[in-house]
Design an enzyme around this catalytic site. Structure first.
Site: not given
Ligand SMILES: Cc1cc2nc3c(=O)[nH]c(=O)nc-3n(C[C@H](O)[C@H](O)[C@H](O)COP(=O)(O)O)c2cc1C
Length: 411
Positions: A214-215
């Protein structure tokens, strides 16, 4: 800002650094107020600052010689001497040039060298013309300094020395003094406490080279870890893969997957007075991970997912895994900017996960959440919800630690 007892400054060593802007004359008021609060104030000036106000003013107000010349003839290494005992450094005013020197770690004058040497909190009151403040170079320097934990007070919008109106006017001396007292009050309020912070995203392998991630950049968790360590805690940072340098004085445990993060947190939980789960842990992982790289020629693989363990819920449901009386703090990443919606999420999650505190933050806006230095957040505790608004991650970390310190003091 809440009223702070002036007595917190009694006998505390504060270094006031004055740089060369018109607002330098207001630094005299700040020095006088801090001395009146009982602080042991020492002053350093840049040569440019002496063009605006005489060093004798500060020597008279502080009762000490003012450091201006890096190559001071007194025989001691004066900037090291000045920095070593400091419990707080206040830069008032901070010119655009000094912010740049601080951001780049320059040490070519007594003020810059002192600020590179201090290990105490640093409070900065910038003052400059609007164009200088809004220039991308200054913005980047301010971002860099905030990421390092420097606290800013002002600048404000108002009339500038040129007669123009805009942002860049130095904060009022009273506000600078209040901010200084707040930092002195924070001091070492987590001394003797063990704090575990998780940070970053996890990576769930599909094969040896591919993963589901994920970011998350890890910045929020790293900032909390740094702030907790500075406020006296013994900090263990359990981190997924990030590009961030480890914060000084923090024990770093590197993990990759949700399962590794779970095991690392459970291992340290029994000794932790506080567990802050700021990591973006994967909710799902591939059921199977191939031991060899999947070949492109074989076509798109079918990746079936399964849930990962919910570490926050497990620690909330099983207090026996944690130190008695220890605090459990979770984060909720939401694509919501509305404070009321964030407050609802924070409250619901606090109840459903058995956490003491939940910080709901907006990860759906360009100025908040992943990969930006700012965050929009609401903090929920048993005492209710607090809308922190859009602030730097450093400011959010301090606000969260204020809540934590308050809850620990009550317990
Ligand atoms: C009259 C005058 C007023 C100034 N006011 C400011 C100011 O308010 N803010 C600022 O960043 N620079 C200001 N400057 C520019 C700084 O003095 C200059 O960048 C200087 O090199 C800063 O040195 P220092 O950071 O070592 O103090 C001013 C310059 C002059 C001549």
């Amino acid at each position: 800002m809440a009223a702070i007892e002036p007595a917190v400054a009694q006998g505390r060593r504060v270094v006031v650094c004055v740089s060369g802007g018109i607002a330098a004359y207001k630094a005299a008021e700040v020095v006088r107020a801090l001395v009146r609060c009982g602080a042991d104030v020492r002053v350093a000036m840049t040569p440019a600052a002496t063009r605006f106000v005489g060093p004798d003013t500060f020597a008279a107000l502080s009762g000490h010689r003012v450091l201006i010349d890096l190559f001071d003839a007194s025989g001691e290494v004066a900037h090291v001497e000045l920095a070593r005992g400091a419990e707080l450094a206040v830069v008032v005013p901070a010119t655009a040039d000094l912010l740049a020197r601080m951001a780049y770690g320059h040490a070519g004058d007594a003020v810059a060298a002192t600020l590179l040497t201090v290990t105490c909190p640093v409070l900065v009151a910038p003052a400059m013309h609007t164009e200088m403040w809004e220039h991308p170079a200054t913005r980047a320097n301010v971002d860099t300094l905030e990421r390092r934990g420097v606290t800013f007070v002002g600048p404000e919008r108002g009339e500038l020395s040129s007669g123009d109106v805009g942002i860049g006017r130095m904060a009022e001396p009273d506000d600078i003094v209040t901010a200084a007292l707040t930092l002195l009050a924070r001091g070492q309020d987590l001394a003797g406490r063990r704090v575990v912070v998780t940070a970053g995203g996890t990576q769930e392998p599909i094969d040896p080279v591919r993963f589901i991630g994920n970011r998350s950049s890890g910045l929020m968790g790293y900032t909390i870890a740094r702030a907790a360590a500075r406020r006296g805690a013994k900090v263990t940072l359990v981190s997924g893969p990030t590009n961030l340098p480890p914060p000084p004085g923090v024990e770093l445990v590197r993990v990759r997957t949700a399962e590794e993060m779970h095991d690392a947190v459970v291992a340290v939980a029994p000794d932790a007075d506080v567990i802050v789960k700021a990591a973006a842990v994967a909710d799902f992982r591939p059921q199977k991970s191939s031991p060899v790289k999947l070949k492109k020629a074989a076509g798109p693989p079918e990746v079936r997912l399964e849930p990962t363990v919910d570490i926050l819920a497990e620690l909330g449901a099983h207090p026996e895994l944690r130190k008695p009386g220890g605090l459990l703090i979770g984060f909720a990443a939401e694509t919501e900017a509305d404070p009321e919606a964030l407050a609802r999420v924070a409250e619901d999650k606090r109840a459903s996960k058995g956490a003491d505190v939940v910080v709901a933050n907006d990860v759906g806006s360009s100025d908040s959440g992943f990969n930006v230095p700012t965050n929009r957040a609401v903090i929920a505790t048993a005492r209710g919800t607090r809308d922190v608004g859009l602030v730097t991650k450093a400011a959010l970390a301090e606000a969260l630690i204020d809540e934590i310190a308050g809850l620990l003091a009550e317990a």
